[in-house]
Every structure is written in C-alpha cells, then in structure tokens.
Write a protein that holds these residues in place. Sequence first.
Motif, PDB file in Angstrom:
ATOM      1  N   LEU A  58       0.825  -1.204   0.000  1.00  0.00           N
ATOM      2  CA  LEU A  58       0.000   0.000   0.000  1.00  0.00           C
ATOM      3  C   LEU A  58       0.860   1.255   0.000  1.00  0.00           C
ATOM      4  CD1 LEU A  58      -2.545  -1.169   2.702  1.00  0.00           C
ATOM      5  CD2 LEU A  58      -3.031  -0.883   0.269  1.00  0.00           C
ATOM      6  N   PRO A  59       0.371   2.339  -0.601  1.00  0.00           N
ATOM      7  CA  PRO A  59       1.089   3.610  -0.497  1.00  0.00           C
ATOM      8  C   PRO A  59       0.987   4.153   0.925  1.00  0.00           C
ATOM      9  CG  PRO A  59      -1.046   3.959  -1.513  1.00  0.00           C
ATOM     10  CD  PRO A  59      -0.887   2.467  -1.352  1.00  0.00           C
ATOM     11  N   GLU A  60       1.855   5.071   1.276  1.00  0.00           N
ATOM     12  CA  GLU A  60       1.839   5.636   2.626  1.00  0.00           C
ATOM     13  C   GLU A  60       0.538   6.361   2.927  1.00  0.00           C
ATOM     14  OE1 GLU A  60       5.225   8.075   3.253  1.00  0.00           O
ATOM     15  OE2 GLU A  60       6.673   6.454   2.963  1.00  0.00           O
ATOM     16  N   SER A  61      -0.068   6.964   1.912  1.00  0.00           N
ATOM     17  CA  SER A  61      -1.312   7.707   2.119  1.00  0.00           C
ATOM     18  C   SER A  61      -2.225   7.503   0.923  1.00  0.00           C
ATOM     19  CB  SER A  61      -1.016   9.195   2.316  1.00  0.00           C
ATOM     20  OG  SER A  61      -0.369   9.730   1.174  1.00  0.00           O
ATOM     21  N   GLY A  62      -3.464   7.900   1.081  1.00  0.00           N
ATOM     22  CA  GLY A  62      -4.432   7.769   0.003  1.00  0.00           C
ATOM     23  C   GLY A  62      -5.090   6.405  -0.020  1.00  0.00           C
ATOM     24  N   PHE A  63      -5.325   5.895  -1.222  1.00  0.00           N
ATOM     25  CA  PHE A  63      -6.154   4.711  -1.386  1.00  0.00           C
ATOM     26  C   PHE A  63      -5.550   3.759  -2.409  1.00  0.00           C
ATOM     27  CE2 PHE A  63      -8.639   8.478  -0.505  1.00  0.00           C
ATOM     28  CZ  PHE A  63      -9.326   8.114   0.630  1.00  0.00           C
ATOM     29  N   GLN A  64      -5.883   2.483  -2.239  1.00  0.00           N
ATOM     30  CA  GLN A  64      -5.523   1.472  -3.231  1.00  0.00           C
ATOM     31  C   GLN A  64      -6.641   0.445  -3.294  1.00  0.00           C
ATOM     32  OE1 GLN A  64      -1.429   0.032  -3.649  1.00  0.00           O
ATOM     33  NE2 GLN A  64      -2.201  -2.068  -3.546  1.00  0.00           N
ATOM     34  N   GLY A  65      -7.470   0.553  -4.314  1.00  0.00           N
ATOM     35  CA  GLY A  65      -8.555  -0.400  -4.524  1.00  0.00           C
ATOM     36  C   GLY A  65      -8.075  -1.553  -5.378  1.00  0.00           C
ATOM     37  N   GLU A  66      -8.613  -2.732  -5.103  1.00  0.00           N
ATOM     38  CA  GLU A  66      -8.231  -3.925  -5.867  1.00  0.00           C
ATOM     39  C   GLU A  66      -9.377  -4.310  -6.787  1.00  0.00           C
ATOM     40  OE1 GLU A  66      -5.279  -4.642  -5.810  1.00  0.00           O
ATOM     41  OE2 GLU A  66      -4.578  -3.755  -3.924  1.00  0.00           O
ATOM     42  N   GLY A  67      -9.245  -3.893  -8.043  1.00  0.00           N
ATOM     43  CA  GLY A  67     -10.267  -4.183  -9.037  1.00  0.00           C
ATOM     44  C   GLY A  67     -11.356  -3.148  -9.133  1.00  0.00           C
ATOM     45  N   LEU A  68     -11.447  -2.218  -8.163  1.00  0.00           N
ATOM     46  CA  LEU A  68     -12.504  -1.209  -8.200  1.00  0.00           C
ATOM     47  C   LEU A  68     -12.153  -0.019  -7.327  1.00  0.00           C
ATOM     48  CD1 LEU A  68     -15.426  -0.343  -9.025  1.00  0.00           C
ATOM     49  CD2 LEU A  68     -16.184  -1.441  -6.884  1.00  0.00           C
ATOM     50  N   ILE A  69     -12.271   1.163  -7.897  1.00  0.00           N
ATOM     51  CA  ILE A  69     -12.250   2.443  -7.175  1.00  0.00           C
ATOM     52  C   ILE A  69     -13.390   3.286  -7.742  1.00  0.00           C
ATOM     53  CG2 ILE A  69     -11.077   4.698  -7.176  1.00  0.00           C
ATOM     54  CD1 ILE A  69      -9.921   3.174  -4.982  1.00  0.00           C
ATOM     55  N   VAL A  70     -14.153   3.934  -6.869  1.00  0.00           N
ATOM     56  CA  VAL A  70     -15.229   4.824  -7.303  1.00  0.00           C
ATOM     57  C   VAL A  70     -15.035   6.174  -6.620  1.00  0.00           C
ATOM     58  CG1 VAL A  70     -17.719   5.169  -7.516  1.00  0.00           C
ATOM     59  CG2 VAL A  70     -16.794   2.844  -7.493  1.00  0.00           C
ATOM     60  N   ILE A  71     -15.190   7.253  -7.384  1.00  0.00           N
ATOM     61  CA  ILE A  71     -15.024   8.599  -6.831  1.00  0.00           C
ATOM     62  C   ILE A  71     -16.273   9.425  -7.100  1.00  0.00           C
ATOM     63  CG2 ILE A  71     -13.721  10.761  -6.939  1.00  0.00           C
ATOM     64  CD1 ILE A  71     -11.264   9.160  -7.695  1.00  0.00           C
ATOM     65  N   ASP A  72     -16.843   9.955  -6.015  1.00  0.00           N
ATOM     66  CA  ASP A  72     -17.907  10.967  -6.089  1.00  0.00           C
ATOM     67  C   ASP A  72     -17.240  12.295  -5.778  1.00  0.00           C
ATOM     68  OD1 ASP A  72     -19.976  12.739  -5.700  1.00  0.00           O
ATOM     69  OD2 ASP A  72     -21.164  11.400  -4.443  1.00  0.00           O
ATOM     70  N   PRO A  73     -17.157  13.221  -6.747  1.00  0.00           N
ATOM     71  CA  PRO A  73     -16.416  14.462  -6.508  1.00  0.00           C
ATOM     72  C   PRO A  73     -17.067  15.388  -5.499  1.00  0.00           C
ATOM     73  CG  PRO A  73     -17.536  14.549  -8.621  1.00  0.00           C
ATOM     74  CD  PRO A  73     -17.699  13.149  -8.109  1.00  0.00           C
ATOM     75  N   GLY A  74     -18.326  15.148  -5.158  1.00  0.00           N
ATOM     76  CA  GLY A  74     -18.986  15.948  -4.135  1.00  0.00           C
ATOM     77  C   GLY A  74     -19.450  17.305  -4.595  1.00  0.00           C
ATOM     78  N   ASP A  75     -19.400  17.579  -5.909  1.00  0.00           N
ATOM     79  CA  ASP A  75     -19.800  18.891  -6.422  1.00  0.00           C
ATOM     80  C   ASP A  75     -20.933  18.793  -7.429  1.00  0.00           C
ATOM     81  OD1 ASP A  75     -18.526  17.689  -8.549  1.00  0.00           O
ATOM     82  OD2 ASP A  75     -16.872  19.117  -8.662  1.00  0.00           O
ATOM     83  N   GLY A  76     -21.619  17.661  -7.447  1.00  0.00           N
ATOM     84  CA  GLY A  76     -22.710  17.464  -8.389  1.00  0.00           C
ATOM     85  C   GLY A  76     -22.278  16.884  -9.709  1.00  0.00           C
ATOM     86  N   GLY A  77     -20.979  16.721  -9.893  1.00  0.00           N
ATOM     87  CA  GLY A  77     -20.480  16.126 -11.126  1.00  0.00           C
ATOM     88  C   GLY A  77     -20.710  14.628 -11.142  1.00  0.00           C
ATOM     89  N   PRO A  78     -20.466  13.989 -12.270  1.00  0.00           N
ATOM     90  CA  PRO A  78     -20.726  12.552 -12.360  1.00  0.00           C
ATOM     91  C   PRO A  78     -19.809  11.739 -11.444  1.00  0.00           C
ATOM     92  CG  PRO A  78     -19.501  13.315 -14.280  1.00  0.00           C
ATOM     93  CD  PRO A  78     -19.914  14.544 -13.522  1.00  0.00           C
TER      94      PRO A  78
END
Length: 440
Positions: free
Chosen positions: A61-81
């Motif tokens: 794993l990286p020291e910070s942030g995220f590491q998804g295995e096979g799937l990562i989903v991002i909701d930008p929180g500003d109404g964007g897709p």
Amino acid sequence: MAESADYVPIAEIACAPARARVFEQGWQSWSPTGCYPGDATSPRPSSAQIAASCFRFDRPLPESGFQGEGLIVIDPGDGGPVRAWSAEEHSAEVPSIRVRALADRLIVSSLGAVRETEHASLPSALVAWAEEVATGAGVREVRPLGPGWSSWYGHWNKVTEQDIADTLVHAERLELPLEIVQLDDGYQTAIGDWLDIRPGFGSLEAVAKRVTDTGRRAGIWLTPFFVAADSSVATEHPDWLVRGTPAMREWDSDIAVLDVTHPGAAEHLAGVFRSLVVTGFSFFKIDYIYAGAHPGGRHADVSGHEAYRAGMRIIRDAVGPDSTVLGCGAPMLPSAGLVDAMRVSPDTATVVHHKSGDVSQPSQHGARLAGAAREFMHGRMWVNDPDCLLVAPRVEDRAGWADHVASSGGWRCSSDRLADLDEWGAARTRELLTPSTGLA
C-alpha cells in the motif's frame, strides 16, 4: 509524493478532496473496504504479518491515500458525475487502482488494465459493477441459503462430535429453525490432513449422519490451500507444495501452500472433497483461500491468480452442483462465479473493537464497516456472509451486533453455545434465523 513508477496515471479529477468521497474495494474478505473522504487515508495493517494475511500480499500500500483492488469509485462531491475505474476483464489478473489527493484534485493511477465508467450516484455505480462482474462470471442465479449454526465461536478448535449432538438437542428445545449445521476447525489432526481425525473428536461420519438424520444439511470447514509443514501431506509429498512462498505461521505451525497445478496435489484435493461429499457433507466453508493466489514456484508455469482459479474449479467440480461453497479469506474478484456465498468482512468477536485498532482484525466494529460497505454484492454476485450471529450474555453490545446481522440480507448463522443463551438471546436468535433474502 510521487507516484510509484509501476503505476500509470489515468485520470485527474478537479474537486475539493475533503468534499469528495472515494470507495475503495479491498483485496479479500478481511481487507478493509469502505467509502472515505477524498483527503483521507484508508485503514492500514498494524503489522507486516497482518499485511500479508489480510491485505494484498504482493501489492504494498502507499503511505497515504487509497488502493482499490479491481474497483475504485469517486464521487467528486460537487454534483459532477460519479466515476468508477474497474478491471477490463474481471476473470483476469486484478488491477490495483490508487487515488491520491492534491490541493485541488484527485489523481488516479493503476497497475493493470482498467476501464472508466460514469454513473449518477455512488450506489448505482456499485450495483452496476456487481451486476457486470456477476454476468461476466456466469452467475445466473443466486440461490437463497437457509439459516445455520457453526461450531467456531462457541467451541473453537476443541469441538467434538458430542458438541454437535448437544447442539442438535438444544436447537430442538429452543425451536430454532436451523437448516445447516457446520462443523468448524478442530476435527482434523493437522492443517492439510483433512481426513485424519484428531483423537478425542469422535467420528466425521457420525457427525454427518447425526445432522442429516434430522433433515438438516451437514457442513464442514477446511483451509484447502494451506498445508501445515508437519502434516502428512507436507512431509510425504514435498513436491506438492508451492516453492518460495512468504513465511507464514498459523495454528502454531509453519504453513505452506498446496500446488494445485501438480497432478498429484490436484487429485488429492479433489479426492478430499469427493470423500466428504460421500460422507454426507453438502456445505463447505473454505477458509484462508487467499493462499491459493500466493506467488511462488509451481509445477505449471502459471500466475498465482491462475492457480487460484484452477484450485477453486477443482473444488467446485468435486463437490458438485448440489453442494454449497462459502468462501472466506477469499480474493473477491477471482472468486466470482466459483462460490455460492462469500464472507464480506473480517471475523466478528465478542468485543466491539480489536485491541490493536486494526479493522482487518476480528471485531464487531471492523466486521460492521466492511459488511455494510459490501452489502450491494448480496444477491448479485453471491449470498453475502456478514459472519455469525453472537448474542449470548458474554458478548459485548450483543444487541448492536444482532442489529447489524439483521440489516444484511445475507446468510444467518448462529455460533453461540446454544445452552448458554438466555431468554433474550434465544428469542433474538430464533427471530433472525431466516433464509437469506434477494437483492440488497
């Protein structure tokens, strides 16, 4: 922090990271999985041993942030897709997908081939992914699973044939609608010697007959890809073991991995399961099966991923279509289409929080987090297993844990010593022991 040279940048999302949400899919059953603020860091293992046994052992794993295995989903929180990145081919090697935050954006990178999709919401993205994985894996129908009882939390590895007999008596006394009675760890002489029975346990044949004579299904636990170094299998057939696997120690034994690509080992594995079916077992909880994907030297020149899939197909073919296979400690994506039910969290416990604070370790808190995050898989990819119902007086916050089990449509399985249940515990167990439901 610069990205690892092996990870290829694939997207930048302009947003306020603190307002964004990132869903990170963990590698296997016990790996933390959840939705987090975009500027956070997802849970990390508390030791190197836990990193190897509960996270993806070959992808640090990286020291910070995220590491998804096979799937990562991002909701930008500003109404964007909502944007999702997932494996291009779900039956192939699982890509690792990273997300890291800068001041005004999120950077997405991958190790392996991925594709991007857009969705109206995070829940719809998760459902679409689960349906796509199930379709690709050939999952045509997820059959309901009747309620059960497991010997593990009540008897640990000291379980005996008499304990199963006593459980059947108490189940009748308490009018519990059990359809499956599953024998867990403790009947075998050593990990890997599944047909050699521990002195003092009793008889596997008698256990299966006791259960099936009541009209119930008999279940049994194995770790089919683990082999203790002092087992008969390891000492008599060292050529059946994967070479160069990481050092592992469980059950106070050094542990090796069975090389299912070796013809002798493959026939041995199939023979164990065929024998158990003949004995009367039709429910198989197969545990620690991430081991089947360990890298190392094998008889055939295949990857750990390919070896895992081959081993699971051997088991499926051996037990036949009328048996149920429940995966635990299982790589999620590689198991699609090969299991009927899947543990979707780490083990629960009689305590709410693990003393280490590590949510990959047995605790009600860790099991609730991952189980709730993966509820969308239920009824689409398999029957979810949120882990066992524990409501005896010794259990901390037993009402809270029962409520979590009730919130899942997945498998309902008691694991208390039934003789220890008080009036409230018996009533709550009776209420919750229902078949698994349809779609979450």
